[in-house]
Design an enzyme around this catalytic site. Structure first.
Site, PDB file in Angstrom:
ATOM      1  N   GLU A  62       9.882  28.732  19.749  1.00 27.67           N
ATOM      2  CA  GLU A  62       9.238  29.459  20.826  1.00 27.67           C
ATOM      3  C   GLU A  62       7.827  29.795  20.152  1.00 27.67           C
ATOM      4  O   GLU A  62       6.682  30.020  20.899  1.00 27.67           O
ATOM      5  CB  GLU A  62      10.053  30.381  21.556  1.00 27.67           C
ATOM      6  CG  GLU A  62      10.979  29.999  22.235  1.00 27.67           C
ATOM      7  CD  GLU A  62      12.306  29.574  21.884  1.00 27.67           C
ATOM      8  OE1 GLU A  62      12.454  29.699  20.427  1.00 27.67           O
ATOM      9  OE2 GLU A  62      13.226  28.796  22.419  1.00 27.67           O
ATOM     10  N   HIS A 131      20.876  35.766  28.233  1.00 30.04           N
ATOM     11  CA  HIS A 131      20.362  35.010  29.247  1.00 30.04           C
ATOM     12  C   HIS A 131      19.856  35.739  30.553  1.00 30.04           C
ATOM     13  O   HIS A 131      19.604  35.022  31.578  1.00 30.04           O
ATOM     14  CB  HIS A 131      21.220  33.744  29.621  1.00 30.04           C
ATOM     15  CG  HIS A 131      21.178  32.586  28.598  1.00 30.04           C
ATOM     16  ND1 HIS A 131      21.767  32.988  27.256  1.00 30.04           N
ATOM     17  CD2 HIS A 131      20.917  31.402  28.653  1.00 30.04           C
ATOM     18  CE1 HIS A 131      21.821  31.803  26.728  1.00 30.04           C
ATOM     19  NE2 HIS A 131      21.148  30.809  27.521  1.00 30.04           N
TER      20      HIS A 131
HETATM   21  C1  LIG Z   1      15.647  30.828  20.647  1.00 29.49           C
HETATM   22  C2  LIG Z   1      16.417  29.904  21.356  1.00 29.49           C
HETATM   23  N1  LIG Z   1      15.698  29.151  22.194  1.00 29.49           N
HETATM   24  C3  LIG Z   1      16.308  28.454  23.172  1.00 29.49           C
HETATM   25  C4  LIG Z   1      17.592  28.574  23.355  1.00 29.49           C
HETATM   26  C5  LIG Z   1      18.417  27.586  24.494  1.00 29.49           C
HETATM   27  N2  LIG Z   1      19.209  26.692  23.592  1.00 29.49           N
HETATM   28  C6  LIG Z   1      20.252  27.098  23.342  1.00 29.49           C
HETATM   29  S1  LIG Z   1      21.172  25.971  22.639  1.00 29.49           S
HETATM   30  C7  LIG Z   1      19.736  24.735  22.339  1.00 29.49           C
HETATM   31  C8  LIG Z   1      19.820  23.567  21.663  1.00 29.49           C
HETATM   32  C9  LIG Z   1      20.342  24.039  20.204  1.00 29.49           C
HETATM   33  O1  LIG Z   1      20.258  22.833  19.351  1.00 29.49           O
HETATM   34  P1  LIG Z   1      20.780  22.598  18.129  1.00 29.49           P
HETATM   35  O2  LIG Z   1      20.292  23.681  17.078  1.00 29.49           O
HETATM   36  O3  LIG Z   1      20.822  21.360  17.679  1.00 29.49           O
HETATM   37  O4  LIG Z   1      22.029  23.085  18.203  1.00 29.49           O
HETATM   38  P2  LIG Z   1      23.611  22.338  18.962  1.00 29.49           P
HETATM   39  O5  LIG Z   1      23.393  23.165  20.531  1.00 29.49           O
HETATM   40  O6  LIG Z   1      23.229  20.784  19.089  1.00 29.49           O
HETATM   41  O7  LIG Z   1      24.949  22.813  18.572  1.00 29.49           O
HETATM   42  C10 LIG Z   1      18.555  25.632  23.050  1.00 29.49           C
HETATM   43  C11 LIG Z   1      17.437  24.914  23.328  1.00 29.49           C
HETATM   44  C12 LIG Z   1      18.416  29.298  22.732  1.00 29.49           C
HETATM   45  N3  LIG Z   1      19.626  29.706  22.730  1.00 29.49           N
HETATM   46  N4  LIG Z   1      17.628  30.199  21.749  1.00 29.49           N
END
Ligand SMILES: Cc1ncc(C[n+]2csc(CCOP(=O)(O)OP(=O)(O)O)c2C)c(N)n1
Ligand SMILES: [Mg+2]
Lengths: 324, 357
Positions: A62, A131
């Protein structure tokens, strides 16, 4: 107006984005999962197909999303990044506070930052931890930043269009719980609703209620239930605030209640109470009430109903204020 | 020489079991049959919890839930390498890691029921609560690992995050601080190929995620994240280094076979062929094939294991529902501060009046 453009808030967002992308090649929509996924709420669904050069999935960062927007905006683009949930704008807060909001001021107007940051906010959808925040007061505390919160589909289209065209940075907060709540006819084609103007949703004589976003419906329901004769003001733009509309109403009614879901201390209601006291003190017949969230981290969903202001809390406040 | 190469790097990768379950005997760690069976059992436990949780969510009994189906080897293999004194700093998909540390299963369900009680940590378990803001927790792990170094303690720290998280400033800062401060920390990146809909290649042009360690001056290594033995070995080695002030980033290559969370529909952004291909590389069936061929596991033992898991699940669901029916909203006022300030006491009093009306 034709039924053809009967939209819910989520679709009004898409339509405003689609039309602005088509109208102006400098509009760039980007963010996490906004492309093929269409955003986690589907606000950007289909946009990447129709505007492949202007719609981009982003890495998960972000601070980067906001920082890049400043660079784009300073050099002639109209960035419209999506932050997946309002809480994650905290990760980009320094870019917002230190650069986006004051690029104009620091360069004495030579450079500016016409960026619109869209994001869902607020509680009421049984979401995960982090959220459901409602941080409009924090954003409003940043000079040079505009903060907009629609509560109806038509306003969403008109205000988002105005935000994208605005010469200054705008935080555009979309009430998650109203995304799919109900639809209404929305003007087709070009539709701009000016920023900085409140909407009076209902008019009356004895009380002024002020709210925005996800709280407007509960506020209207409470007025309905008590049958009080009241002005209900949907603030729509949190900053800069339409203080004239608020003051005129309170001078007329002599009583005022502010409703928001954010915590009470240093919330926007505190600012409204101060403004009302400044400009309508001699007209007041009762203390100005605040119906708000509590000064605790917004609870996870098992307790969010107890936290969020609802119709019954607003009704209680109305009875107390009117009976004062 | 006006122009010369001043740094070069390589990234190693470890695999012990290949996808049909046959092992490279030179690399197989020396583990007892009971330990091997426990690795299997924990992976099954994780899988069944996820399957049941998804079903409960579909019936409206849970809120949003993030399953780890397909990632069991990466989670179980790494957590099994830890000592009880090591700290664990998870993201939001590591339910099994909590269970392996002795946190009861009904708490996982409570968290998914939107109850703060679900994030409560059993006393002395050296666990941090789940971290939903992606990447943010990595810094906490560096802090804990630095603290261990400051105190001269032997304990290490492990933190979990995903491929998407490696794009965040917090993760870069965590790796860099770890190198600068000799933090006793292992960074376990589960590259499950997606951050929600965003594929790994959109996150970064870097050829591996492991190489992100290089710029921080620490070691990075890749491991087949669907090979529980390889993950176990890589983590054991990394922990040993970390205890000596040499932090390590492990990239465990795996695949999120299920949805991102129960709110997600993967068919929007990936193909059935891709999913089928990764099903072939499933970590549990691969390990099961190996254990059967070694004579460590047979139908009877598997049945026993499954029955115990089903009993644990049934009990956890009962306890979770019981706790859910007893929640007191007033709890939201507690724990904001050590001592409730007067302004909050007033709000609590106001709340109680309203509730009792
Ligand atoms: C700082 C932040 N930005 C956006 C989100 C929304 N979000 C939750 S999980 C996710 C993807 C995470 O991907 P990854 O790090 O590959 O972990 P995975 O979900 O694949 O285990 C997003 C964009 C969040 N929780 N925190
Ligand atoms: Mg991932």
């Amino acid at each position: 107006m034709s039924d053809a453009n009967q939209l819910r808030i989520i679709e009004a967002v898409s339509q405003a984005l689609d039309e602005e992308l088509a109208r102006d090649d400098d509009v760039i929509v980007y963010g996490e999962d906004v492309g093929i996924d269409g955003g986690v709420f589907r606000a950007t669904q289909g946009l990447i197909e129709d505007h492949p050069e202007q719609v981009h999935d982003s890495p998960l960062a972000e601070a980067g999303i906001i920082g890049l927007g400043i660079g784009l905006a300073a050099t002639g683009f109209r960035p419209v990044p999506e932050i997946q949930f309002q809480s994650f704008l905290y990760q980009g807060f320094h870019q917002l506070q230190q650069h986006a909001s004051r690029l104009r001021s620091r360069t004495r107007g030579t450079l500016s930052c016409p960026m619109t940051i869209r994001m869902p906010f607020g509680g009421g959808i049984r979401a995960l931890e982090h959220h459901s925040d409602s941080y409009e007061a924090g954003f409003a505390h940043i000079p040079g930043l505009k903060v907009v919160v629609p509560s109806t589909p038509a306003d969403t289209k008109g205000l988002l269009t105005a935000a994208i065209r605005d010469p200054d940075p705008v935080v555009f907060m979309e009430p998650t719980r109203l995304y799919r709540a109900s639809s209404e006819p929305v003007p087709e084609g070009e539709y701009v609703e000016p920023l900085g103007a409140a909407a009076v949703r209902r008019t009356g004589e004895d009380l002024t209620l002020i709210s925005w976003g996800g709280m407007v419906r509960d506020t209207l329901d409470a007025v309905e239930e008590t049958e009080v004769s009241a002005d209900v003001i949907d603030l729509r733009t949190i900053s800069p605030m339409d203080i004239d509309t608020v003051v005129a109403s309170v001078r007329k009614t002599g009583r005022c209640i502010v409703v928001h879901e954010a915590p009470r201390t240093a919330g926007m209601a505190a600012e409204l109470v101060a403004q009302v006291t400044d400009e309508a003190f001699l007209y007041l017949e009762a203390p100005v009430e605040r119906v708000t969230g509590y000064d605790v981290p917004v609870p996870m969903f098992a307790r969010e109903e107890a936290y969020l202001p609802d119709t019954s809390r607003i009704v209680t406040a109305i009875e107390r204020t009117v009976g004062f | 020489m006006p122009r010369s190469t001043t740094a070069e790097f390589t990234i190693d990768s470890i695999r012990i079991l290949d996808k049909d379950g046959s092992a490279d005997e030179d690399l197989v760690p020396d583990l007892t049959d009971e330990t091997l069976i426990d690795l299997y059992r924990q992976m099954r436990r994780s899988r069944r919890l996820d399957e049941r949780a998804i079903a409960l969510q579909r019936r409206g009994e849970l809120g949003t839930y993030a399953p780890a189906i397909g990632q069991e080897a990466a989670q179980v293999g790494s957590a099994a390498a830890l000592d009880a004194g090591d700290w664990i700093v998870p993201a939001f998909r590591e339910q099994i890691v909590y269970l392996m540390r002795g946190s009861p299963m009904h708490k996982i369900l409570w968290y998914a029921m939107g109850m703060e009680e679900g994030a409560e940590i059993p006393e002395g378990s050296n666990l941090m609560p789940p971290s939903i803001p992606v990447g943010s927790q990595a810094l906490h792990a560096t802090g804990i690992g630095w603290g261990k170094a400051l105190r001269g303690e032997n304990a290490a720290t492990i933190t979990y995050f995903g491929d998407g998280a490696t794009s965040t400033g917090d993760v870069y800062e965590a790796l860099n601080f770890a190198g600068a401060y000799d933090a006793q920390t292992v960074f376990l990146c589960q590259n499950n190929q997606y951050a929600i809909s965003t594929p790994r290649r959109v996150q970064t042009r870097a050829e591996t995620l492991a190489q992100k360690a290089v710029a921080a001056g620490i070691e990075g290594i890749q491991v087949d994240g669907n090979d529980v033995l390889a993950v176990y070995v890589a983590t054991t080695e990394a922990l040993e280094k970390a205890r000596n002030g040499n932090p390590v980033l492990i990239e465990a290559e795996t695949y999120r076979r299920s949805m991102h969370t129960t709110s997600d529909d993967p068919s929007v952004y990936r193909s059935a062929e891709e999913e089928a291909d990764w099903e072939q590389r499933d970590p549990i069936s691969r390990f099961e094939t190996y254990l059967r061929s070694e004579g460590v596991l047979d139908d009877n033992r598997i049945e026993e294991i499954n029955a115990a898991i089903e009993a644990e699940l049934a009990d956890a669901i009962d306890r979770a529902k019981e706790g859910q029916s007893e929640i007191d909203p007033v709890d939201m006022f507690r724990h904001t501060f050590a001592e409730m300030p007067p302004v909050l006491q007033r709000q609590l009093a106001e709340y109680k009046v309203m509730r009792d009306e």
